[in-house]
Scaffold this active site. Sequence first.
Site, short mmCIF file in Angstrom:
data_model
loop_
_atom_site.label_atom_id
_atom_site.label_comp_id
_atom_site.label_asym_id
_atom_site.label_seq_id
_atom_site.Cartn_x
_atom_site.Cartn_y
_atom_site.Cartn_z
N LYS A 80 -90.36 144.67 -3.76
CA LYS A 80 -88.80 145.17 -3.24
C LYS A 80 -88.13 144.27 -4.27
O LYS A 80 -86.99 144.68 -4.65
CB LYS A 80 -88.18 144.41 -1.66
CG LYS A 80 -89.51 146.16 -0.92
CD LYS A 80 -89.04 146.95 -0.73
CE LYS A 80 -87.15 147.64 -0.23
NZ LYS A 80 -86.78 148.42 -0.13
N THR A 114 -85.04 143.89 1.61
CA THR A 114 -85.93 143.49 2.32
C THR A 114 -85.67 141.61 2.54
O THR A 114 -85.20 141.22 1.41
CB THR A 114 -87.15 143.70 2.70
OG1 THR A 114 -87.68 142.63 3.59
CG2 THR A 114 -87.49 143.07 1.43
N ASP A 115 -85.62 141.40 3.58
CA ASP A 115 -85.86 140.05 3.22
C ASP A 115 -87.41 139.25 2.98
O ASP A 115 -87.08 137.64 2.85
CB ASP A 115 -85.06 139.36 4.71
CG ASP A 115 -86.23 139.81 5.94
OD1 ASP A 115 -87.03 141.05 6.05
OD2 ASP A 115 -86.33 139.24 6.57
N THR A 160 -92.67 150.39 3.58
CA THR A 160 -92.26 149.18 4.10
C THR A 160 -93.48 149.63 5.53
O THR A 160 -92.99 148.27 5.87
CB THR A 160 -91.14 150.17 5.20
OG1 THR A 160 -91.42 151.11 5.90
CG2 THR A 160 -89.50 150.70 4.18
N TRP A 219 -84.79 144.76 9.16
CA TRP A 219 -85.51 145.04 10.39
C TRP A 219 -84.41 146.97 10.57
O TRP A 219 -83.11 146.51 10.45
CB TRP A 219 -86.09 144.42 11.88
CG TRP A 219 -86.43 145.62 13.19
CD1 TRP A 219 -85.39 146.99 13.89
CD2 TRP A 219 -87.61 146.02 12.62
NE1 TRP A 219 -87.29 147.42 13.94
CE2 TRP A 219 -88.57 146.94 13.43
CE3 TRP A 219 -89.03 145.55 11.69
CZ2 TRP A 219 -89.47 147.17 13.96
CZ3 TRP A 219 -90.13 145.88 11.59
CH2 TRP A 219 -90.69 146.83 13.08
N ALA A 248 -89.02 153.54 0.55
CA ALA A 248 -89.35 152.35 0.40
C ALA A 248 -91.34 152.88 0.93
O ALA A 248 -90.65 153.97 2.14
CB ALA A 248 -89.06 151.44 1.04
N TYR A 300 -95.60 143.90 -0.33
CA TYR A 300 -93.98 144.42 -0.24
C TYR A 300 -93.37 143.48 -0.45
O TYR A 300 -92.38 144.42 -1.25
CB TYR A 300 -94.53 144.80 1.65
CG TYR A 300 -93.33 145.10 1.57
CD1 TYR A 300 -92.52 145.76 1.09
CD2 TYR A 300 -92.04 144.53 3.11
CE1 TYR A 300 -91.51 147.11 1.92
CE2 TYR A 300 -91.57 144.54 3.10
CZ TYR A 300 -90.69 146.01 2.69
OH TYR A 300 -89.57 146.43 2.94
#
Length: 176
Positions: A152, A123-124, A82, A173, A80, A148
Amino acid sequence: PQRKSITNEIKDFKLSGIGLDEEDQEKYKKIVSRLSEIESNFSNNVLDATHAYILHVTNEDDVNRVVKEVNPDVVVHCAAWTAGDLAEDEDKKDKVFAINVKGTETIAKVCKELDCKMVYISTDYVFDGQGENPWDADCKEFAPLNYYGQTKYEGEKAVSSLLEKFFIVRIAWVFG
């Protein structure tokens, strides 16, 4: 095609332009070497994950060729873009989209073709962080925090719309 057992030594792996400088490539080689050592301690083939490929998810031909060659039961897709803050830069948005959305879609398509499962590391950031309670596992109230997070989320949609056998893991994380 028959599933390959890849418990012997690492035969080859590919390093390409995914941000691995020489120092990171050396670290990777040491990790792969250590996995090979660990594997040799397992006489009953318990460890079956030492053949590694590194490739760029935006290279559709490479992704298709390698995944079909390996013919896995499961693909764990953790590639990804990130750097969330840098993803906001206009000059990077096309690259972020290509990696996080199109690359994910490419992997999902080949997983569908091979009828294998896919684990997608998300991801959150697909949520805005404004809730007062934890989100339920099946929460559909997406509100990406930034570009971002949006890419995602689009990757998640690609996976869930193309595949029946998938897992989406949202983490805050990655370390290690």
